[in-house]
Design an enzyme around this catalytic site. Structure first.
Site, PDB file in Angstrom:
ATOM      1  N   VAL A   1      17.049  -9.517  64.058  1.00  0.00           N
ATOM      2  CA  VAL A   1      17.861  -8.348  63.698  1.00  0.00           C
ATOM      3  C   VAL A   1      18.130  -8.374  62.198  1.00  0.00           C
ATOM      4  O   VAL A   1      18.700  -9.341  61.678  1.00  0.00           O
ATOM      5  CB  VAL A   1      19.200  -8.337  64.465  1.00  0.00           C
ATOM      6  CG1 VAL A   1      20.010  -7.098  64.077  1.00  0.00           C
ATOM      7  CG2 VAL A   1      18.967  -8.383  65.961  1.00  0.00           C
ATOM      8  N   LYS A   2      17.724  -7.308  61.510  1.00  0.00           N
ATOM      9  CA  LYS A   2      17.964  -7.226  60.069  1.00  0.00           C
ATOM     10  C   LYS A   2      19.364  -6.666  59.820  1.00  0.00           C
ATOM     11  O   LYS A   2      19.715  -5.589  60.297  1.00  0.00           O
ATOM     12  CB  LYS A   2      16.921  -6.336  59.387  1.00  0.00           C
ATOM     13  CG  LYS A   2      15.537  -6.950  59.344  1.00  0.00           C
ATOM     14  CD  LYS A   2      14.529  -6.058  58.642  1.00  0.00           C
ATOM     15  CE  LYS A   2      14.611  -6.184  57.150  1.00  0.00           C
ATOM     16  NZ  LYS A   2      13.512  -5.463  56.469  1.00  0.00           N
ATOM     17  N   ILE A   3      20.131  -7.427  59.066  1.00  0.00           N
ATOM     18  CA  ILE A   3      21.482  -7.016  58.673  1.00  0.00           C
ATOM     19  C   ILE A   3      21.542  -6.986  57.145  1.00  0.00           C
ATOM     20  O   ILE A   3      21.258  -7.999  56.502  1.00  0.00           O
ATOM     21  CB  ILE A   3      22.541  -8.015  59.183  1.00  0.00           C
ATOM     22  CG1 ILE A   3      22.459  -8.191  60.698  1.00  0.00           C
ATOM     23  CG2 ILE A   3      23.945  -7.584  58.739  1.00  0.00           C
ATOM     24  CD1 ILE A   3      23.120  -7.138  61.507  1.00  0.00           C
TER      25      ILE A   3
END
Length: 236
Positions: free
Chosen positions: A89-91
């Site tokens: 998951v890219k944050i």
């Protein structure tokens, strides 16, 4: 084709290209982002991601949250994490108001969500990010070299320091050179100690020609000039 120690991830969102990258043995993983998805004409985020994950089941692939408030960002991150064991998951390291997302990053990583913390440009951001990632799930720290270089900043000192910082945390945190502009960036990233580099599809297409000699390139350049002048019908 030249071999590389660094892991090459493709960077793009066109479905057929993503699936081709999945079949390409030199590609170790894939990344996407909302801007690339918009450019590819994707309108249904969830549908697209789940569709490509029917075939991309082993190589790591990153999908980014797009909310700007942290409660919604967390909700999106938790859903994305359920889509596959190979999903990161890219944050973004901060939201559009400049508010740090690292409290959320710390919460998610220690609940075993694999993260790719993105939009990082400074060594300070790398230090702070690694501190909250320590002891959590496998993670990636994406440092944007190409976009910094586009505006005249030398990314090498930042990437060198970033790679060393991530390396000090062992295998849990990998430093990623983001926003590649040319094949030479792969060699630069490798020499600086980065573990991963994201490469757009058009640059990956150039890898097959990366071993050409400069003498060969000189001849091919002259041939291109000749072909183009003939096709244009130039005369003096």
């Amino acid at each position: 084709m030249r071999s590389y120690k660094i892991k090459i991830f493709s960077d793009g969102a066109e479905k057929e290209s993503l699936l081709a990258m999945n079949r390409n043995p030199i590609i170790a993983g894939m990344t996407t982002n909302p801007s690339l998805m918009k450019k590819a004409g994707i309108s249904n985020y969830r549908e697209f991601c789940k569709d490509v994950l029917k075939e991309i089941r082993e190589k790591p692939i990153s999908f980014e949250v797009f909310a700007d408030d942290f409660p919604t960002m967390e909700k999106q991150a938790r859903e994305i994490a359920t889509w596959g064991k190979n999903v990161y998951v890219k944050i973004p390291v901060q939201n559009t108001k400049g508010e740090s997302s690292l409290a959320l990053v710390k919460k998610l990583t220690h609940e075993k969500v694999q993260l790719n913390v993105t939009a990082i440009y400074t060594v300070r951001q790398v230090i702070d990010t690694c501190q909250v990632l320590e002891g959590g799930a496998p993670s990636i720290v994406s440092v944007f070299a190409g976009r910094a270089a586009d505006l005249g900043h030398d990314p090498s000192p930042v990437l060198s320091a970033s790679a060393q910082i991530c390396e000090s945390y062992g295998d849990q945190i990998e430093c990623l050179w983001a926003s590649t502009r040319e094949v030479y960036n792969i060699l630069q990233a490798e020499q600086l100690g980065c573990k991963i580099i994201t490469v757009p599809f058009d640059v990956i297409a150039k890898l097959a020609a990366a071993d050409k000699s400069l003498a060969q390139l000189s001849l091919e350049t002259v041939q291109i000039f000749k072909k183009d002048s003939d096709s244009a019908g130039f005369s003096l």
